[in-house]
Design an enzyme around this catalytic site. Structure first.
Site, short mmCIF file in Angstrom:
data_model
loop_
_atom_site.label_atom_id
_atom_site.label_comp_id
_atom_site.label_asym_id
_atom_site.label_seq_id
_atom_site.Cartn_x
_atom_site.Cartn_y
_atom_site.Cartn_z
N ASP A 110 -21.84 -25.47 27.05
CA ASP A 110 -22.67 -24.29 26.81
C ASP A 110 -24.07 -24.46 27.40
OD1 ASP A 110 -23.26 -21.79 25.77
OD2 ASP A 110 -22.42 -22.23 23.80
N ASP A 135 -19.61 -13.50 24.50
CA ASP A 135 -19.57 -13.76 23.06
C ASP A 135 -19.03 -12.56 22.30
OD1 ASP A 135 -20.44 -16.31 23.28
OD2 ASP A 135 -22.43 -16.00 22.41
C1 GLA Z 1 -22.96 -19.81 22.17
C2 GLA Z 1 -21.57 -19.58 22.71
C3 GLA Z 1 -20.63 -19.28 21.57
C4 GLA Z 1 -20.66 -20.43 20.59
C5 GLA Z 1 -22.06 -20.68 20.13
C6 GLA Z 1 -22.16 -21.93 19.28
O1 GLA Z 1 -23.49 -18.64 21.65
O2 GLA Z 1 -21.56 -18.55 23.65
O3 GLA Z 1 -19.33 -19.06 22.04
O4 GLA Z 1 -20.13 -21.58 21.21
O5 GLA Z 1 -22.96 -20.84 21.21
O6 GLA Z 1 -23.44 -22.13 18.84
#
Ligand code: GLA
Length: 738
Positions: A472, A538
């Site tokens: 990420d 997301d």
């Molecule tokens: C980001 C990612 C999510 C998740 C969160 C975890 O927002 O895009 O999919 O992994 O972090 O904190």
């Protein structure tokens, strides 16, 4: 008149792929692959110019090439500067008044180069452009060397990059090096994408007029608003019609991409890395190479996207394998990490037929919420007194692979690492950058920080035999200066990231990596050269996802886009959707589930397991076929699908995405099938035909209608009226006609 000499042919004239001549029209290079021609001319002693990039011109003899070059030569208008067509690296000196290709100087000198060609040779099977040429050039006065590589890969995708080298004894301040490809004047409409968190890839269209349309990222990554592709096309182009030329910068840091039309009548698409002030100084002997710039020509966007899809399928194919069904813990448990809860989730994952279990966030030291812990990549002993072993062995015991979330470049000020190494944090101006999600960014180009991260990641992957990292990158880079000087550090950061990923992969050849950045914030061919899929968004609301996936597929094939079934009521939009709509949307991607399925009803579990089975049965087709997006006039109905490479079968989705102006949407065309084959049409899965349909067309109720690819394309099928959030999935099974 000298007779042009054919100096290179890789194949006989009938299927000629590379033709080069040198004659009075100058050296001419004709590259041909998969329906695309790229004709380059070295008209004088300068850099090559592109005379044609577009539809295949057929095999051309030397004299024909020469005549074509003559036909395409621009006359110099009386009173106008004695210029020349814009080169691949545009030079101001030739009366190019648009953005220069190379910008830089030595204390105000050597700022307007004029490169003289020193070499031109063909290259075959270079890493990215299978057939191509390498051009070398020098400006003696400015003491700079320039190398250009340009080629066409097997699928007709152009790969282009340049390298500049400082030959002087004094440093050269490099402000930018971008490369470009011209498009004809009939390309007078632009399409690019923008977006934001939970709504990536929003298309925007506008006329291509005189001036510059420039899209940049200064976020240290492409960004959620990144355009992915800048497309110029003939008026009204669509998915299946109109000529289009699309450009992509394969770089994961700051970048720029632009379309320019000059009053002189030239139109250029260009791009490259965006360098911050003072970011790159070439010391004597140093060079800088641009990222690859990719260009794809097509008739309709599907054709253009197809060349990128094929390229990516080849690029990731050495490490490509069946895309497993993922169960990701994030929207199921968030930070509530308890062994029993997670093992129950893993049990449910196994029951529905999942193949990989990914532990997302919350597992490392101090990470009870998103305000602390980033940087401390040690399993939190308070939550996991025996490490992750009890969970990992449970997951493995169920026959699932184990995956882990990390965000390596980030650091929370509230972490052991930040307290120990404040000097590892990117900053400038003697202040901390404004926070975003309570986090800052590690200086990866700092050897200490780099080694620490490599060691932590390597150890974790080894200790838990991690099959998959969700990598990420949640914040934008702001004031990203390198300590202690504070000079811009994004270029060095991007290079160091690539090195880190490459080293990890070398050490763990089986390891797969997902590129996530708050969703689709880091999607580019640079990162995809070293990762295996991207996280689409997301937002799991399938109505939003229909759009996000449709436009992400402008660049990426479905299997590279992570797509999960979420809970019935979307966390982000508050809207509720049926399982059929959620799963039927996720089907066209790298399928997963992100929902607490340990608590769902037996009926929901059975239905979800059926969807997993549908995905597993058809994933080879969905992940290997060509993507079709239909231009249907009713904005409330989207039709898309995937057709097998041999066109023996296809899966199509009719999707209600809104409410339209008419009672029924009318017949929809299903293009791209084999015109001479008859297809048996059936609903893909029982649940994929909503019981609530306001009217069911006859072809959907009978024993199976059979229609030829020609009839499906030219006449089509009456689509049922669909409410927003309803879809019908069709399986078309080809039968040879006599
Ligand atoms: C980001 C990612 C999510 C998740 C969160 C975890 O927002 O895009 O999919 O992994 O972090 O904190």
């Amino acid at each position: 008149m000298t007779v042009p000499r054919q100096i290179h042919h890789t194949e006989p004239a009938g299927d000629q792929r590379v033709g080069m001549t040198d004659g009075d029209a100058g050296d001419l290079v004709h590259l041909r692959r998969a329906g695309v021609s790229l004709l380059l001319a070295c008209v004088d002693d300068g850099l090559p110019v592109v005379l044609h990039w577009g539809a295949d011109l057929g095999a051309l003899t030397g004299p024909e090439l020469t005549d074509l070059a003559t036909a395409l030569r621009r006359p110099v208008r009386r009173g106008a500067p004695d210029g020349r067509p814009v080169g691949i690296v545009p030079e101001h000196t030739y009366a190019w008044f648009g953005l220069p290709g190379l910008s830089g100087h030595r204390a105000g000198q050597d700022w307007s180069p004029r490169f003289i060609r020193t070499g031109l040779r063909s290259v075959e099977d270079s890493a990215e452009g299978a057939d191509g040429v390498l051009v070398t050039a020098r400006d003696e006065t400015a003491a700079l060397d320039l190398t250009i590589e340009i080629g066409l890969d097997q699928g007709g995708l152009v790969g282009l990059r340049a390298e500049v080298r400082n030959l002087a004894a004094e440093p050269y301040q490099l402000d930018g090096l971008t490369v470009g490809l011209p498009v004809p004047p009939r390309a007078d409409e632009l399409l690019d994408l923008t977006g934001r968190w939970c709504r990536e890839r929003v298309p925007q269209r506008h006329p291509l007029t005189v001036g510059t349309w420039l899209r940049e990222s200064r976020r240290g990554k492409p960004g959620l608003d990144a355009t992915l592709l800048l497309v110029a096309g003939t008026a009204g182009f669509g998915f299946r019609a109109g000529e289009v030329w699309g450009l992509h910068v394969g770089w994961s840091g700051n970048h720029r991409i632009h379309a320019e039309r000059t009053p002189e009548g030239e139109t250029l698409l260009g791009g490259g890395e965006l360098l911050l002030p003072g970011e790159l100084v070439l010391q004597p002997g140093d060079g800088y190479r641009t990222p690859w710039l990719y260009g794809s020509y097509g008739v309709g966007l599907d054709d253009m996207s197809g060349r990128f899809h094929q390229h990516l399928r080849r690029a990731v194919s050495p490490r490509r394998r069946t895309r497993p069904v993922v169960v990701n813990t994030w929207e199921a448990v968030y930070f509530d990490h308890r062994l029993e809860r997670l093992t129950a989730l893993a049990d449910a994952a196994a029951r529905i037929g999942a193949e990989r279990f990914v532990l997302d966030d919350g597992w490392f030291r101090g990470r009870r919420d998103d305000r602390a812990g980033l940087g401390d990549w040690y399993v939190d002993p308070d939550i996991w007194p025996d490490g992750l072993h009890p969970l990992v062995s449970h997951v493995r015991g169920l026959g699932l692979e184990f995956g882990l979330w990390v965000e390596p470049e980030m650091i929370n000020p509230d972490s052991e690492l930040a307290r120990a190494h404040p000097d590892w944090i990117l900053a400038t101006g003697g202040r901390m950058p404004r926070a975003q999600r309570w986090q800052q960014v590690l200086d990866l180009a700092n050897p200490g920080a780099y080694d620490h991260l490599l060691d932590r990641l390597d150890t974790l992957v080894r200790e838990y035999d991690v099959a998959y990292l969700k990598w990420d990158h949640n914040r934008d880079l702001l004031d990203a200066g390198r300590p202690p000087t504070g000079r811009p550090g994004v270029h060095a950061q991007t290079r160091a990231l690539y090195r880190l990923l490459d080293t990890l992969r070398e050490r763990h050849p089986g390891l797969q990596i997902e590129s996530c950045a708050s969703g689709g914030g880091r999607v580019d061919l640079g990162i995809l050269a070293r990762t295996d899929r991207i996280w689409g968004s997301d937002c799991l609301d399938p109505l939003e996802r229909q759009s996000i996936q449709r436009w992400t597929q402008l660049l990426l094939p479905p299997e590279l886009i992570g797509s999960h079934v979420g809970k019935p009521r979307s966390h982000h939009t508050g809207r509720t959707h049926s399982l059929a709509f959620r799963a039927g949307t996720a089907l066209f991607g790298s399928f997963g589930v992100e929902w607490d399925i340990s608590t769902i009803s037996a009926e929901e579990e059975r239905e979800l397991a059926e969807w997993v089975a549908v995905y597993r049965r058809h994933r080879d087709l969905i992940h290997g076929g060509s993507v079709v997006r239909v231009d249907h006039p009713d904005p409330a109905l989207w039709v898309h699908g995937v057709i097998a490479p041999d066109r023996s079968e296809a899966i199509m989705a009719l999707v209600g995405v809104g409410t339209g102006p008419t009672t029924t949407p009318g017949p929809v065309r299903l293009p791209g099938l084999d015109p001479d084959r008859r297809y048996r049409i059936s609903a893909l899965a029982p649940e994929s035909t909503p019981a609530s349909l306001a009217a069911t067309p006859a072809w959907l109720t009978g024993a199976g209608t059979r229609l030829s690819g020609r009839a499906l394309d030219r006449a089509g099928l009456q689509a049922p009226p669909l409410r927003p959030g309803e879809l019908v999935l069709l399986h078309l099974h080809g039968e040879r006609t006599g």
